[in-house]
Design a protein around this motif. Structure first.
Motif, PDB file in Angstrom:
ATOM      1  N   TRP A  74       0.834  -1.206   0.000  1.00 20.06           N
ATOM      2  CA  TRP A  74       0.000   0.000   0.000  1.00 20.06           C
ATOM      3  C   TRP A  74       0.873   1.261   0.000  1.00 20.06           C
ATOM      4  O   TRP A  74       0.479   2.316   0.451  1.00 20.06           O
ATOM      5  CB  TRP A  74      -0.982  -0.020   1.169  1.00 20.06           C
TER       6      TRP A  74
ATOM      7  N   ASP B 106       1.641   3.103  -2.461  1.00 14.68           N
ATOM      8  CA  ASP B 106       1.078   4.193  -3.259  1.00 14.68           C
ATOM      9  C   ASP B 106       0.167   5.076  -2.414  1.00 14.68           C
ATOM     10  O   ASP B 106       0.157   6.305  -2.575  1.00 14.68           O
ATOM     11  CB  ASP B 106       0.323   3.629  -4.466  1.00 14.68           C
ATOM     12  N   ILE B 107      -0.587   4.473  -1.506  1.00 15.04           N
ATOM     13  CA  ILE B 107      -1.437   5.259  -0.606  1.00 15.04           C
ATOM     14  C   ILE B 107      -0.572   6.093   0.331  1.00 15.04           C
ATOM     15  O   ILE B 107      -0.834   7.272   0.580  1.00 15.04           O
ATOM     16  CB  ILE B 107      -2.364   4.327   0.195  1.00 15.04           C
TER      17      ILE B 107
ATOM     18  N   GLY C 217       1.034   8.980  -1.543  1.00 18.40           N
ATOM     19  CA  GLY C 217       0.072  10.061  -1.773  1.00 18.40           C
ATOM     20  C   GLY C 217      -0.144  10.902  -0.534  1.00 18.40           C
ATOM     21  O   GLY C 217      -0.269  12.135  -0.620  1.00 18.40           O
ATOM     22  N   SER C 218      -0.172  10.251   0.644  1.00 15.30           N
ATOM     23  CA  SER C 218      -0.388  11.004   1.882  1.00 15.30           C
ATOM     24  C   SER C 218       0.838  11.824   2.275  1.00 15.30           C
ATOM     25  O   SER C 218       0.723  12.772   3.065  1.00 15.30           O
ATOM     26  CB  SER C 218      -0.743  10.047   3.019  1.00 15.30           C
TER      27      SER C 218
ATOM     28  N   PHE D 179      -1.537  10.215   9.323  1.00 13.27           N
ATOM     29  CA  PHE D 179      -2.364   9.314   8.522  1.00 13.27           C
ATOM     30  C   PHE D 179      -3.235   8.446   9.425  1.00 13.27           C
ATOM     31  O   PHE D 179      -4.420   8.246   9.169  1.00 13.27           O
ATOM     32  CB  PHE D 179      -1.473   8.433   7.640  1.00 13.27           C
TER      33      PHE D 179
ATOM     34  N   TYR E  36     -10.717   4.305   9.804  1.00 13.81           N
ATOM     35  CA  TYR E  36      -9.940   4.020   8.604  1.00 13.81           C
ATOM     36  C   TYR E  36     -10.363   4.953   7.459  1.00 13.81           C
ATOM     37  O   TYR E  36     -11.561   5.128   7.218  1.00 13.81           O
ATOM     38  CB  TYR E  36     -10.165   2.571   8.143  1.00 13.81           C
TER      39      TYR E  36
ATOM     40  N   VAL F  91      -9.968   5.122   1.298  1.00 13.01           N
ATOM     41  CA  VAL F  91      -9.020   4.539   0.348  1.00 13.01           C
ATOM     42  C   VAL F  91      -8.303   3.339   0.958  1.00 13.01           C
ATOM     43  O   VAL F  91      -8.015   2.351   0.266  1.00 13.01           O
ATOM     44  CB  VAL F  91      -8.014   5.611  -0.140  1.00 13.01           C
ATOM     45  N   LEU F  92      -8.052   3.383   2.256  1.00 16.56           N
ATOM     46  CA  LEU F  92      -7.392   2.257   2.922  1.00 16.56           C
ATOM     47  C   LEU F  92      -8.372   1.100   3.117  1.00 16.56           C
ATOM     48  O   LEU F  92      -7.991  -0.071   2.978  1.00 16.56           O
ATOM     49  CB  LEU F  92      -6.820   2.705   4.261  1.00 16.56           C
TER      50      LEU F  92
ATOM     51  N   ARG G 133      -8.459  -0.840  -0.050  1.00 15.48           N
ATOM     52  CA  ARG G 133      -7.260  -1.654  -0.241  1.00 15.48           C
ATOM     53  C   ARG G 133      -7.283  -2.875   0.688  1.00 15.48           C
ATOM     54  O   ARG G 133      -6.869  -3.970   0.305  1.00 15.48           O
ATOM     55  CB  ARG G 133      -6.004  -0.807   0.016  1.00 15.48           C
TER      56      ARG G 133
END
Length: 409
Positions: A83, A85-86, A89-90, A200, A208, A211-212, A215
């Protein structure tokens, strides 16, 4: 023994491992390298054979392992549930946005009372949480002093309103330049990285992000697919904040009903930081998942930490300290891999102040491994349940319920 499967016998010849990293933007590269280097090293120390192979077909991130342990040959496939990519992004925030994030995150932990309760639980990870706030504040002070000095110097060289105006402009430019320099050098300071990590997790007061959740549902589908295949054990490993994801993924998977095949389902949490989230008011789903998972017989759950790891809530039972332990609680088995005992004295002297590196030691070789050997667990001939059957939990574990929020979803 005829007709008994690996759930009953504890024997493994084929294993599927799912590794869930923590808040790490370098996930897919780091962990194969750890395994490729540290696995053969541990095998040489402990007297077994282990070979790391290529990524299996159809797997985005992973590797194969062939091992000869205790006279048994075992083949494992390890998949990293990425994860990054998440996370990336954050982390793409400006300097100003990061300072705003710092103020908001500090307010969430102070206003909720979580910070003070976490400090009563373990000082190490609480101080680690305060570190980015202190470091970013010091960087801001340094930048402000540099800007003030630049403005004063310009005003001294060029007297009058013109000098004051030019000095103010150049002073502000200096402030920005210094802060940007600190941001670029964050691989050395880790202040921005850790700030993004805590922000985050706390951004929705413990809930949560959508987006998480999406995933995690995809990860659960990958694990379910493996349970429907011909494996002896499906082992989920969650490191650091990845252990939090693992709890909720597995709880949802069991609630939905497991496939009828005979694979043993196992969960190994390493260096967990569960209280950083479960102590927040909106972490109702996580607390509910902790309570649910702790009472299930469908899986075995072992939680490994070490007091020498200042970034983890060492020997804190994540279910009990979150205040959601029920009468039927079975898991996790809380145990220590005791760095002071499993490192040689010489190596411990070199490692003891490398706090960030020690947080990743769970996936590495030990000079004198005790009950905990990551490579025997992920590549050896026994299921997690069989390996630790009869093993008593650590006597120094912490089970006192300290969370101020105990409502569950």
């Amino acid at each position: 023994m005829t007709g008994l499967g690996p759930r009953e016998t504890g024997q493994v010849r084929r294993r599927r491992v799912f590794y869930i990293p923590g808040f790490d933007p370098l996930q897919t590269r780091r962990y194969r390298q750890f395994y490729r280097v540290e696995g053969p090293r541990q095998a040489a120390i402990s007297g077994y054979a282990l070979e790391v192979g290529a990524k299996p077909a159809g797997m985005a991130h992973g590797w194969t392992v062939t091992a000869q342990v205790d006279g048994e040959e075992v083949r494992s496939e390890v998949e990293v549930l990425a994860w990054a990519d998440i996370i990336g992004g954050s982390m793409r925030r400006t300097v100003a946005a990061t300072y705003g994030q710092m103020l908001r995150t500090a307010w969430i932990y102070v206003a909720s009372g979580a910070l003070f309760r976490l400090g009563r639980l373990r000082k190490g990870p609480t101080l680690a949480a305060l570190y980015p706030v202190v470091m970013l504040s010091l960087q801001a002070v340094f930048a402000a002093l540099a800007g003030w000095g630049t403005g004063r110097a310009v005003a001294w060289v060029l007297p009058g309103w013109a000098g004051i105006a030019l000095g103010a402009g150049l002073g502000l430019a200096m402030v920005w330049a210094v802060l940007r320099a600190f941001q670029r050098l964050d691989r050395r300071f880790l202040a921005y990285y850790l700030m993004h990590d805590y922000a985050f997790s706390a951004g929705l007061w413990g809930a949560y992000p959508a987006v998480l959740e999406a995933r995690m549902a995809a990860f659960g589908a990958r694990i379910r697919a493996a349970l429907e295949e011909d494996w002896d054990e499906v082992l989920v490993v969650g490191h650091s904040s990845g252990a939090i994801l693992g709890v909720s993924i597995l709880a949802d998977l069991i609630r939905a009903g497991l496939p009828g095949r005979g694979a043993a389902l196992s969960f190994l949490s390493l260096g967990q930081v569960v209280p950083m989230v479960s102590f927040l008011p909106e972490a109702r789903k996580l607390r509910g998942d902790l309570a649910y998972l702790s009472a299930r017989d469908e899986l075995a759950w072992v939680d490994v930490t070490a007091p020498g790891d200042g970034c983890a809530f060492a020997l804190c039972d994540p279910v009990a300290v979150s205040g959601v332990a029920g009468e039927g609680k079975r898991w996790p088995l809380v145990m220590s891999c005791a760095f002071t005992q499993t490192f040689s004295p010489e190596r411990w002297r070199k490692m003891r102040f490398r706090w960030f590196r020690l947080h990743f030691q769970y996936m590495c070789a030990f000079d004198r491994p005790g009950d905990y050997d990551y490579f025997r667990i992920t590549a050896g001939p026994l299921t997690l349940r069989a390996r630790f059957a009869g093993r008593a939990p650590s006597r120094s574990r912490i089970e006192r319920a300290l969370s101020g929020y105990r409502s569950v979803a």
